[in-house]
Design an enzyme around this catalytic site. Structure first.
Site, short mmCIF file in Angstrom:
data_model
loop_
_atom_site.label_atom_id
_atom_site.label_comp_id
_atom_site.label_asym_id
_atom_site.label_seq_id
_atom_site.Cartn_x
_atom_site.Cartn_y
_atom_site.Cartn_z
N SER A 53 -2.48 -1.74 3.26
CA SER A 53 -3.33 -0.81 3.99
C SER A 53 -4.81 -1.11 3.74
O SER A 53 -5.28 -2.20 4.05
CB SER A 53 -2.96 0.63 3.62
OG SER A 53 -3.49 1.55 4.54
N ASP A 136 3.28 1.50 13.51
CA ASP A 136 2.29 1.89 12.49
C ASP A 136 1.21 2.78 13.12
O ASP A 136 0.47 2.34 13.99
CB ASP A 136 1.64 0.64 11.89
CG ASP A 136 0.86 0.94 10.62
OD1 ASP A 136 0.35 2.07 10.49
OD2 ASP A 136 0.75 0.04 9.77
N HIS A 171 4.01 2.24 8.88
CA HIS A 171 3.07 1.96 7.81
C HIS A 171 3.73 1.94 6.44
O HIS A 171 3.06 1.83 5.42
CB HIS A 171 1.95 3.00 7.84
CG HIS A 171 0.69 2.58 7.15
ND1 HIS A 171 -0.09 1.54 7.60
CD2 HIS A 171 0.08 3.04 6.03
CE1 HIS A 171 -1.14 1.39 6.79
NE2 HIS A 171 -1.04 2.28 5.83
#
Length: 205
Positions: A53, A136, A171
């Protein structure tokens, strides 16, 4: 590596790697690599870097600014285009952390740390595995894909730059046990291959 910008050592540590001081996050990652090499724990041929991330900022910039320090890198759903990130669905929530791309001062900082925009043709970049999930909501797949594609075009090292797409993933939150295990296996296999483990090396790297 507990790089500045995280919360490991309190709010002052966090603020020391935010907006105008965000380069400290990258500097700390690079310093960690140099320490491990300098103290002979490892060598550049056996050292990899990984981030998830927002960790894409530190991973992306570490291999762009100092590709000679790493044999491989894993960019897992990583933020690598800071000029466009603000325009994604989840981007505005990160303005307090990274800055506002519509403001000149913030734009210059964001541009300098936007790994995608700092890639240089003909550079010997390390091997890279970039991972994304099509669903995501935080870091869109196009960002991870364009980073991988740009590296593929630019690198002169001959090392692979691969893109792994999970068409049922996001994600990482809410991933099934099978999804998580498959992603972990692919990452570990990639690292063992690129770091020279004889059990995973089938030919020239």
């Amino acid at each position: 590596a507990h790089v500045r910008g995280g919360g490991e050592y309190g709010e002052r540590w966090h603020l020391a790697g935010q907006k105008s001081t965000k380069q400290h996050t990258v500097d700390d990652m690079i310093s960690t690599a140099r320490y491990l090499i300098g103290e002979r724990y490892t060598s550049p041929e056996r050292l990899a870097v990984r981030g998830d991330s927002a960790g894409g900022i530190s991973v992306g910039n570490s291999i762009i600014q100092h590709p000679e320090l790493f044999a491989a890198a894993i960019d897992n759903v990583g933020v690598t285009n800071l000029l466009r990130f603000q325009l994604t669905p989840g981007g505005p929530a990160n303005i307090p952390e990274f800055g506002d791309v519509t403001k000149r001062e913030d734009f210059n900082i964001l541009y300098s740390l936007s790994a995608y925009h700092q890639i240089k043709d003909g550079t010997r970049y390390p091997a890279v595995l970039a991972l994304t999930g099509v669903n995501d909501p935080r870091v869109p797949s196009w960002m991870v894909a364009e980073f991988a594609a740009r590296l593929q075009h630019a690198t002169s090292s001959g090392k692979p730059v691969l893109l792994r797409v999970d068409f049922e993933g996001g994600h990482g939150f809410g991933a099934s046990r099978t999804q998580s295990e498959q992603a972990a296996v692919d990452q570990l296999t990639f690292l063992l291959w690129q770091l020279g483990d004889k059990e995973f090396t089938t030919g020239p790297r």
